[in-house]
Scaffold this motif. Structure first.
Motif: not given
Lengths: 336, 336
Positions: A281-292
């Motif tokens: 898959g890809g890289a997660m942006i962690l710490g944001i209010g919604k999964p990106v």
């Protein structure tokens, strides 16, 4: 039903990657709906099956020309990525998948969806393939240049929950990226982060991890500041690709190589597959209010589909709420 | 005659590596004399040809047990590495080759031989194999955790002279290790270093180099602080090794792989050779009053012989004096 926004115009191949990926994803998962943010004229001819797939039309793609990602995101309100992020902010979708430019994705998610107040920093967290076939989490690889010790702790907690919920690891181990294996190695910040990580309850900290171990990593998670994590990841990826190219070149260089290839084609395919991100898959942006989730700019449809699966799993696992429970409580409001 | 001290007891295999390497080296170069610092009892049975090879007896090997490299070097005066460094300091030899522990070699060279006063910092500079077959210089990879901008400049000047004199490159290009290719990327220090490097006369600066380019590097030289350089190098080396292991595993996994191997054995050997350090030598400790080269702890005799050749070339080229001429003049004494 899980509603996923796809930045359909993004990446090197735009709709040619994202639309087939979306169709594969809805076929694989009957609990998802996809909203394609992109150019309707280009999408429609490719969309041979629109079951649970809708389109929000926008011709614009976030331009890479803009040097400042904050300005890029603020100025280009009609860009497919920006519209997808707003849809997540407004609760029209549960998550976003994009293969747009990394810094714009990180800054856009940050500015538009906003950070959860329990996290002081956002982290970019790819899943990296490994020698034993079990993927690892490496974070941060580029959202922050420098960190304080408590940010390493936040990342360790976030990644521990993520490894449990998304990778299905029971008691994930955590390492600290460093230039030496012994405690006390590295910069002042490494020593501070080491001590803090060691003292955290619920974190299975195993000490320093040297970057030569990344490919056969002793821990499930490796935490780092975004600068060094980026250096390690790029060196890792570049070397893997370069070695693959060298191997191809040498095999093609003689008849013996070409004949040998016929015999070991399957072996070489498996070899290539072991370092292949397409299943991951890809890289997660962690710490944001919604999964990106941010896939590689040159991700193919299969890889992009894996990124959709990944973000679906994040929503399904209710990851963000679980992380919020695990993180130390913070008073006060979300900060820009 | 060029006199080279060899730390014969050092490394994973001690005299079994260093003594055959010394014999190969004197056979290859008729302008060198080697002094083996090591255990006479163990050396003599292996020394089947002692032409231009002498022994300075010492049973002791620098112990890796000591955590503080400064203390290790100061306390173990009889260790073969320490004695070899003193011989260089006292002018009994012109250069030192060792496969001892990196931090002890760097600190020992620094404390005993001392820094040249034109350099404020010492750099550890390996020669890294590359896609096109032309080696590159990467520095610093571990002598310093943090640097000021002028140290990057020193390293760029030193490496430029070294690339000219040792690698035979006419107008060596210089890059700055960074997480992005555009100017203005990275930390404050990266921006400062970028500006300074750009302004230096006689330095063919080409801008930032991202670590994924290291294996197919657009410049002859890449400068970095020791922390990030170490991260990049270890990630590079670890990935290359891990990929090699994966390939072996996959080839052995089936009969097709084994048969294919018979056909492409030569191709695979060439492939392995392209990332092999054995022809290249070791890492140079730059900034010290005498040439010192540090080979890998597990270097074989051929690699160690290459390290001897490398240090011989450094002496022959009168490298240090040429670097001193190229560096901006500093007033005052050499500092500890």
């Amino acid at each position: 039903m899980i509603r996923i926004a796809v930045d359909a115009n993004g990446g090197d191949n735009g709709v040619n990657t994202t639309v087939p990926a979306a169709m594969m994803a809805v076929k694989e998962f009957d609990d998802i709906e996809i909203v394609l943010f992109g150019d309707e004229e280009k999408i429609k001819p490719l969309l041979t099956n629109s079951e649970r797939i809708s389109i929000v039309h926008t011709k614009e793609t976030l331009s890479m020309g803009e040097k400042d990602p904050v300005r890029a995101v603020r100025k280009q309100k009609e860009a497919s990525l920006v519209k997808a992020l707003y849809a997540a902010k407004n609760g029209e979708v549960d998550a976003v998948v994009t293969n747009g430019p990394t810094q714009c994705v990180v800054m856009g998610a940050h500015l538009i969806i906003r950070r959860i107040k329990e996290m002081e920093r956002v982290a970019l967290c790819p899943i990296i393939p490994n020698f034993d076939g079990h993927p690892r989490l490496l974070l941060d690889v580029g959202a922050n240049v420098e960190l304080k010790a408590n940010h390493y702790a936040e990342f360790a907690i976030f990644a521990t929950v993520t490894a449990k919920e998304i990778l299905g690891i029971k008691n994930p181990t955590v390492g600290l990226l460093n230039i030496g294996s012994e405690p006390g190695k590295g910069r002042e910040i490494d020593k501070e982060a080491y001590e803090l990580l060691e003292s955290l309850e619920g974190i299975n900290f195993k000490g320093n991890v040297e970057p030569d171990k990344l490919i056969d990593c002793p821990t499930d998670i490796v935490v780092s500041d975004g600068y060094c994590g980026n250096i390690a990841l790029k060196s890792f990826e570049g070397t893997a690709k370069g070695m693959g190219r060298m191997l191809k070149q040498e095999i093609k260089a003689s008849l013996g190589g070409k004949i040998g290839y016929l015999f070991m084609r399957k072996n070489l395919k498996r070899f290539a597959g072991r370092m292949d991100a397409s299943e991951v898959g890809g890289a997660m942006i962690l710490g944001i209010g919604k999964p990106v989730v941010k896939a590689h700019g040159n991700a193919d449809s299969k890889t992009f589909k894996s990124a959709i699966r990944q973000v679906r799993n994040m929503v399904k696992a209710d990851l963000i709420n679980k992380v919020v429970e695990a993180l130390p409580k913070k008073s006060g409001e979300e900060v820009e």
